[in-house]
Scaffold this motif. Structure first.
Motif, PDB file in Angstrom:
ATOM      1  N   TRP A 184       0.646  -1.522   0.092  1.00  0.00           N
ATOM      2  CA  TRP A 184       0.143   0.062  -0.128  1.00  0.00           C
ATOM      3  C   TRP A 184       0.681   1.195  -0.202  1.00  0.00           C
ATOM      4  CZ3 TRP A 184      -3.936  -2.602  -1.312  1.00  0.00           C
ATOM      5  CH2 TRP A 184      -4.607  -3.614  -1.388  1.00  0.00           C
ATOM      6  N   HIS A 185       2.276   1.371   0.055  1.00  0.00           N
ATOM      7  CA  HIS A 185       3.349   2.318  -0.306  1.00  0.00           C
ATOM      8  C   HIS A 185       3.225   3.564   0.831  1.00  0.00           C
ATOM      9  CE1 HIS A 185       3.731  -0.517  -4.192  1.00  0.00           C
ATOM     10  NE2 HIS A 185       2.068   0.218  -4.769  1.00  0.00           N
ATOM     11  N   LEU A 186       2.618   3.174   2.305  1.00  0.00           N
ATOM     12  CA  LEU A 186       2.979   3.572   3.388  1.00  0.00           C
ATOM     13  C   LEU A 186       4.153   3.904   4.054  1.00  0.00           C
ATOM     14  CD1 LEU A 186       0.955   5.796   5.086  1.00  0.00           C
ATOM     15  CD2 LEU A 186       0.631   3.773   6.393  1.00  0.00           C
ATOM     16  N   PRO A 187       4.727   4.714   3.772  1.00  0.00           N
ATOM     17  CA  PRO A 187       5.908   4.424   4.392  1.00  0.00           C
ATOM     18  C   PRO A 187       6.703   4.977   5.936  1.00  0.00           C
ATOM     19  CG  PRO A 187       6.531   6.429   2.505  1.00  0.00           C
ATOM     20  CD  PRO A 187       4.836   6.246   2.726  1.00  0.00           C
ATOM     21  N   LEU A 188       7.289   4.000   6.313  1.00  0.00           N
ATOM     22  CA  LEU A 188       7.424   3.534   7.531  1.00  0.00           C
ATOM     23  C   LEU A 188       7.381   4.971   8.297  1.00  0.00           C
ATOM     24  CD1 LEU A 188      10.370   0.636   7.747  1.00  0.00           C
ATOM     25  CD2 LEU A 188       8.470   0.607   7.665  1.00  0.00           C
ATOM     26  N   TYR A 189       7.806   6.396   8.024  1.00  0.00           N
ATOM     27  CA  TYR A 189       7.886   7.129   9.606  1.00  0.00           C
ATOM     28  C   TYR A 189       6.391   7.329   9.121  1.00  0.00           C
ATOM     29  CZ  TYR A 189       6.832  10.831   5.240  1.00  0.00           C
ATOM     30  OH  TYR A 189       6.394  11.720   4.678  1.00  0.00           O
ATOM     31  N   ARG A 190       5.527   6.989   8.066  1.00  0.00           N
ATOM     32  CA  ARG A 190       3.872   7.761   8.591  1.00  0.00           C
ATOM     33  C   ARG A 190       3.353   6.505   9.347  1.00  0.00           C
ATOM     34  NH1 ARG A 190       2.727   8.812   1.913  1.00  0.00           N
ATOM     35  NH2 ARG A 190       4.014  10.800   1.773  1.00  0.00           N
ATOM     36  N   ILE A 207      11.296   0.115  14.672  1.00  0.00           N
ATOM     37  CA  ILE A 207      11.110  -0.257  13.151  1.00  0.00           C
ATOM     38  C   ILE A 207      11.248  -0.511  11.919  1.00  0.00           C
ATOM     39  CG2 ILE A 207       8.630   0.276  11.502  1.00  0.00           C
ATOM     40  CD1 ILE A 207       7.185   2.396  14.229  1.00  0.00           C
ATOM     41  N   GLU A 208      12.673  -0.042  11.957  1.00  0.00           N
ATOM     42  CA  GLU A 208      13.146  -0.632  10.674  1.00  0.00           C
ATOM     43  C   GLU A 208      13.442  -0.871  11.186  1.00  0.00           C
ATOM     44  OE1 GLU A 208      15.847   3.493   9.653  1.00  0.00           O
ATOM     45  OE2 GLU A 208      14.207   4.939   9.840  1.00  0.00           O
ATOM     46  N   ALA A 209      14.435  -1.982  12.247  1.00  0.00           N
ATOM     47  CA  ALA A 209      15.053  -2.890  12.132  1.00  0.00           C
ATOM     48  C   ALA A 209      14.497  -3.673  12.093  1.00  0.00           C
ATOM     49  CB  ALA A 209      16.388  -3.107  13.669  1.00  0.00           C
ATOM     50  N   TRP A 210      12.887  -4.223  13.082  1.00  0.00           N
ATOM     51  CA  TRP A 210      11.783  -5.555  12.492  1.00  0.00           C
ATOM     52  C   TRP A 210      11.948  -5.739  10.915  1.00  0.00           C
ATOM     53  CZ3 TRP A 210       7.763  -3.261  16.443  1.00  0.00           C
ATOM     54  CH2 TRP A 210       7.886  -2.938  17.771  1.00  0.00           C
TER      55      TRP A 210
END
Length: 517
Positions: A184-190, A207-210
């Motif tokens: 769905w193209h929702l970036p991690l920061y969002r 979150i990025e590490a996960w």
């Protein structure tokens, strides 16, 4: 001197005049192309043939027979026309998995002093689609602490291991992060902002590490999908640019580098993405191997032709859609001439559509193509040669480029006539590629080449699940729970196509489901 204007008449050599004309035509073609990109429709579909144009392609007896086949459809009830104001099952549809909360209304008669004079004989339903903020749940595992009465020894149950060992994240969250970002193209920061709005505090780096660790777990599955595709007899290949990593710069962060995602579509519908920094012939050899045996279908990029030419048992099929696009680019300058080419190509697509609609088998496809399509292809290339021989054709005009493009690729464009698996084009592969430009509009680029390789891994999983009609969330949850214990030499069993046969009937679920939350 011109007596009417008293201005000198400048006479140009014919060669210089022709060069200026070609330059004007080229610039006009570029301008028309940019206008289409900004204001025009992108569809390549052509309008139906007029009655008098249909004579260009004589309808044979086999064509008539193909078109006269009938299909019996079951009886059905005609729906009453809706006004558009009501909300009911005709306007709102949902599966059994969608949660439904029932609100039972009362009425004045049942609440009044004469309530005993009424009885409920039925209920009428009306539906309304609602939404609630987020759907995240915290799973609290209460582990009993016990003490032995005899010696006072205290013990407790060990915390259950998750997909990422003792990380404070459930498999359902990991699957959701991947789907939101890559499908769905929702970036991690969002996603991080959404969690914060729901009152959940997590460091962005966590979150990025996960996500990084989860994608690495799926890497062998993606590799197995690619291996299965390349070992087959048929495949389609394409490439699309992606920004990944930065160039070295003494003044700080350099410009983003352009890399390439290479999708490969296999004969069973599997799709694999591979990232590469280059776009040359070396990458094709790495993708397909030094000795590929079978048929590859591509666009007109010359590196594929060079690769296939060196493979004695490799057949190279080409794409009619890319050929058509070269003529569309020349349509503004030569509409009547180009219209003839486009109508002949449209006739080929009409035959293929009828074959698909009737579910034709391989034998019928080949027979129909031989009888109906081959005469059109012969006519098309005969027409191409006639146009190229026209002395009035400017050698560098868009029409000349389109004609030469088609003539140089005639052998590859004819392959579909002798092989039922080969389609007219590679549009099915291009549809799988759409996730990349769609993603670029959201995450724009990958900050590292490792990130681009992660995109390739996850898009391989998602695209292949979509191709086989598999729910991506259900698949990811099951595979992530299973992968750490699954034998490495049987990793192909976890690819979506085989997983659908082996595990889809009873997939593993998150504790969120098993606890009834």
């Amino acid at each position: 001197m011109n007596p009417a204007t008293s201005e000198p008449i400048i006479e140009l050599p014919q060669s210089q005049f022709d060069a200026m004309r070609e330059q004007i035509d080229s610039l006009q073609s570029q301008l028309d192309w940019f206008k289409r990109q900004l204001f025009g429709h992108k569809s390549e579909k052509r309008p139906a043939l007029e009655h008098d144009q249909a004579a260009l392609f004589e309808r044979t007896a086999a064509d008539a027979k193909l078109g006269e086949q009938t299909v019996t459809v079951p009886e059905h009830k005609r729906r009453k026309h809706r006004s558009g104001d009501e909300v009911n099952e005709a306007g709102l549809r949902f599966t059994e998995d969608v949660p439904v909360r029932t609100i039972r209304l009362s009425c004045p008669e049942l609440d009044g002093p004469d309530a005993d004079q009424y009885e409920i004989i039925d209920y009428k339903e009306s539906l309304r689609l609602a939404r609630q903020p987020g759907s995240h749940v915290v799973l609290r595992y209460e582990r009993p602490v016990i003490r032995a009465k005899a010696d006072g020894t205290i013990t407790t149950v060990a915390a259950p291991l998750g997909v990422l060992d003792h990380a404070q994240v459930d498999v359902s969250m990991l699957a959701g992060l991947l789907i939101d970002k890559f499908q769905w193209h929702l970036p991690l920061y969002r996603q991080h902002q959404r969690l914060a709005a729901e009152g959940i505090t997590l460091a962005p780096a966590t979150i990025e590490a996960w996500v990084k660790r989860t994608v690495e777990l799926l890497g062998p599955v993606a590799a197995a999908i690619k291996a299965a595709i390349v070992s087959g007899d048929y495949l389609k290949v394409d490439e699309t640019p992606i920004k990944a990593g930065r160039m070295k710069s003494s003044s700080g962060q350099g410009k983003m580098k352009t890399g390439w995602l290479w999708p490969i579509l296999g004969e069973h519908g599997d799709i694999a993405f591979t990232y590469s920094e280059e776009r040359g012939a070396k990458v094709v050899r790495e993708l397909l191997g030094e000795q590929f045996k079978g048929t590859i279908q591509t666009d007109g990029y010359e590196i594929y032709a060079r690769y296939a030419a060196k493979q004695p048992e490799c057949t190279h099929a080409l794409c009619w859609a890319h050929t058509r696009r070269t003529f569309i680019k020349a349509e503004a300058g030569e509409p009547q001439v180009v219209g003839q080419a486009l109508e002949m190509i449209r006739a080929l697509y009409k035959i293929e559509k009828e074959l698909r609609d009737h579910g034709a088998d391989s034998e019928t496809i080949l027979a129909t193509r031989t009888e109906l399509s081959e005469p059109i292809v012969d006519k098309f290339f005969g027409w191409v040669n006639e146009q190229i021989a026209d002395p009035g054709l400017l050698p560098k005009s868009p029409l000349a480029r389109a004609l030469n493009y088609a003539r140089e690729r005639e052998a590859g464009l004819r392959v579909f006539l002798k092989d039922a698996w080969v389609a007219l084009d590679t549009n099915d592969l291009e549809r799988a590629l759409r996730v990349v430009p769609m993603g670029r509009k959201n995450w724009m680029f990958c900050t590292s080449e490792l990130g681009a390789r992660h995109v390739a891994i996850v898009q391989t999983i998602i695209a292949t699940c979509r191709a086989h009609g598999i729910d991506t969330y259900t698949y990811l949850v099951d595979v992530l729970l299973r992968i750490n214990q699954h034998p490495a030499n049987k990793i192909d069993e976890l690819t979506p196509r085989q997983w659908q046969q082996r595990f889809a009937a009873d997939p593993l679920r998150s504790d969120l489901v098993t606890t009834g939350q």
